[in-house]
Scaffold this motif. Structure first.
Motif, PDB file in Angstrom:
ATOM      1  N   ARG A 187       3.015   7.992  -5.075  1.00 27.69           N
ATOM      2  CA  ARG A 187       2.014   7.920  -6.135  1.00 27.69           C
ATOM      3  C   ARG A 187       2.643   8.152  -7.509  1.00 27.69           C
ATOM      4  NH1 ARG A 187      -3.573  10.767  -3.827  1.00 27.69           N
ATOM      5  NH2 ARG A 187      -4.104   9.028  -2.429  1.00 27.69           N
ATOM      6  N   SER A 226       0.828  -1.206   0.000  1.00 30.78           N
ATOM      7  CA  SER A 226       0.000   0.000   0.000  1.00 30.78           C
ATOM      8  C   SER A 226       0.862   1.255   0.000  1.00 30.78           C
ATOM      9  CB  SER A 226      -0.905   0.012   1.231  1.00 30.78           C
ATOM     10  OG  SER A 226      -0.123   0.170   2.405  1.00 30.78           O
ATOM     11  N   GLU A 227       0.257   2.372  -0.356  1.00 31.34           N
ATOM     12  CA  GLU A 227       0.982   3.639  -0.349  1.00 31.34           C
ATOM     13  C   GLU A 227       1.552   3.926   1.034  1.00 31.34           C
ATOM     14  OE1 GLU A 227      -1.568   6.712  -1.763  1.00 31.34           O
ATOM     15  OE2 GLU A 227      -1.595   5.976  -3.840  1.00 31.34           O
ATOM     16  N   ARG A 228       0.771   3.655   2.075  1.00 28.42           N
ATOM     17  CA  ARG A 228       1.239   3.933   3.428  1.00 28.42           C
ATOM     18  C   ARG A 228       2.463   3.079   3.775  1.00 28.42           C
ATOM     19  NH1 ARG A 228      -0.385   6.698   7.493  1.00 28.42           N
ATOM     20  NH2 ARG A 228      -2.340   7.234   6.449  1.00 28.42           N
ATOM     21  N   VAL A 229       2.412   1.819   3.405  1.00 28.06           N
ATOM     22  CA  VAL A 229       3.550   0.935   3.681  1.00 28.06           C
ATOM     23  C   VAL A 229       4.797   1.424   2.946  1.00 28.06           C
ATOM     24  CG1 VAL A 229       4.485  -1.382   3.308  1.00 28.06           C
ATOM     25  CG2 VAL A 229       2.165  -1.104   4.190  1.00 28.06           C
ATOM     26  N   MET A 260       5.384   4.479   1.931  1.00 26.46           N
ATOM     27  CA  MET A 260       5.806   5.739   2.539  1.00 26.46           C
ATOM     28  C   MET A 260       6.687   5.480   3.753  1.00 26.46           C
ATOM     29  SD  MET A 260       2.124   7.712   2.244  1.00 26.46           S
ATOM     30  CE  MET A 260       2.518   8.901   3.535  1.00 26.46           C
ATOM     31  N   GLU A 261       6.269   4.533   4.578  1.00 25.59           N
ATOM     32  CA  GLU A 261       7.036   4.218   5.788  1.00 25.59           C
ATOM     33  C   GLU A 261       8.356   3.534   5.445  1.00 25.59           C
ATOM     34  OE1 GLU A 261       4.377   1.892   8.095  1.00 25.59           O
ATOM     35  OE2 GLU A 261       3.090   3.583   8.678  1.00 25.59           O
ATOM     36  N   GLY A 289       6.949  11.058   1.251  1.00 29.86           N
ATOM     37  CA  GLY A 289       5.540  11.413   1.322  1.00 29.86           C
ATOM     38  C   GLY A 289       4.701  10.711   0.271  1.00 29.86           C
ATOM     39  N   ARG A 290       3.393  10.868   0.384  1.00 30.65           N
ATOM     40  CA  ARG A 290       2.469  10.208  -0.535  1.00 30.65           C
ATOM     41  C   ARG A 290       2.654  10.644  -1.995  1.00 30.65           C
ATOM     42  NH1 ARG A 290      -1.929   7.404   0.871  1.00 30.65           N
ATOM     43  NH2 ARG A 290      -1.874   8.317   2.976  1.00 30.65           N
TER      44      ARG A 290
END
Length: 241
Positions: free
Chosen positions: A57, A41-44, A46-47, A52-53
């Protein structure tokens, strides 16, 4: 140090999205992200990469534009299988631009077609089975069903030559053949007059199949070359026949 040398030694700072793209590409190349796998996922991401997102993306969009992943809105993105077709599809836009900007390149591409397809015919003749020949014959029948429809007749022609290339068991030959013919026919489409010569094309295809089925290497190459030479006389720029 010369000015040129100084410039060569400059460190170029990559955009964050470019760096994320390179990391993702490495994950695919290493097999950590295999064909069919769900993209994190984008959040994973990012971390994992500390960005940043927007950078994530943009990197994912670049991955999709390169054919490496498929982004599904409302679902999870997945890694695509890397095939010769995916690789050569990346050349599509630039190849069309090259052909449209310099018409002489169409003639050069036709020359490449002769070299490639003659070699393809020789390889295919060595490997052709009765199943291969039956498939090609079925494609001739399918092409005959498109008599009177130039666009569909040409698409059926591409299918025939692509299936012939498949007999070589070389996926690169198959992918190159399909892309090359698609480019050629797109630029010849406006120049063609289908004036009763479709039957000649069909009979030539049948002769190629007969030579292939007989595993006649020399005969297959000769039949294919005769077919292409006759086609070139029709597909010459500015000469509608």
């Amino acid at each position: 140090m010369s000015d040129q040398g100084a410039q060569d030694n400059k460190i170029v700072r990559l955009k964050l999205s470019d760096q994320v793209f390179e990391r993702l590409r490495e994950l695919v190349a290493s097999g950590e992200l295999a064909p069919g796998d769900v993209v994190p996922s984008e959040r994973v991401l990012m971390e994992r990469f500390g960005v940043g997102r927007p950078a994530v993306r943009e990197a994912l969009q670049a991955m999709q534009s390169k054919g490496l992943i498929t982004i599904t809105h409302g679902g999870r993105s997945r890694v695509n299988a890397l095939t010769a077709g995916v690789a050569f599809s990346q050349l599509d836009d630039i190849a069309k631009l090259l052909l449209s900007s310099e018409p002489a390149n169409i003639e050069h591409l036709k020359g490449i077609r002769h070299i490639l397809e003659r070699g393809t015919a020789r390889l295919a003749a060595e490997k052709c089975t009765s199943k291969d020949a039956a498939d090609l014959s079925a494609l001739i029948d399918a092409q005959r069903a498109q008599l009177g429809n130039a666009e569909l007749f040409m698409k059926a022609d591409i299918a025939f030559h692509t299936r012939l290339a498949q007999i070589t068991a070389n996926p690169l030959i198959q992918a190159i053949t399909e892309m090359m013919l698609t480019w050629l026919f797109e630029y010849h489409a406006s120049l063609l007059l289908w004036s009763g010569r479709e039957e000649t094309t069909l009979s030539e295809h049948a002769e190629i199949v007969a030579r292939l089925l007989a595993n006649d290497v020399e005969g297959s190459e000769r039949a294919l070359e005769d077919h292409l030479s006759r086609a070139d006389s029709r597909f010459s720029l500015g000469n509608q026949v």
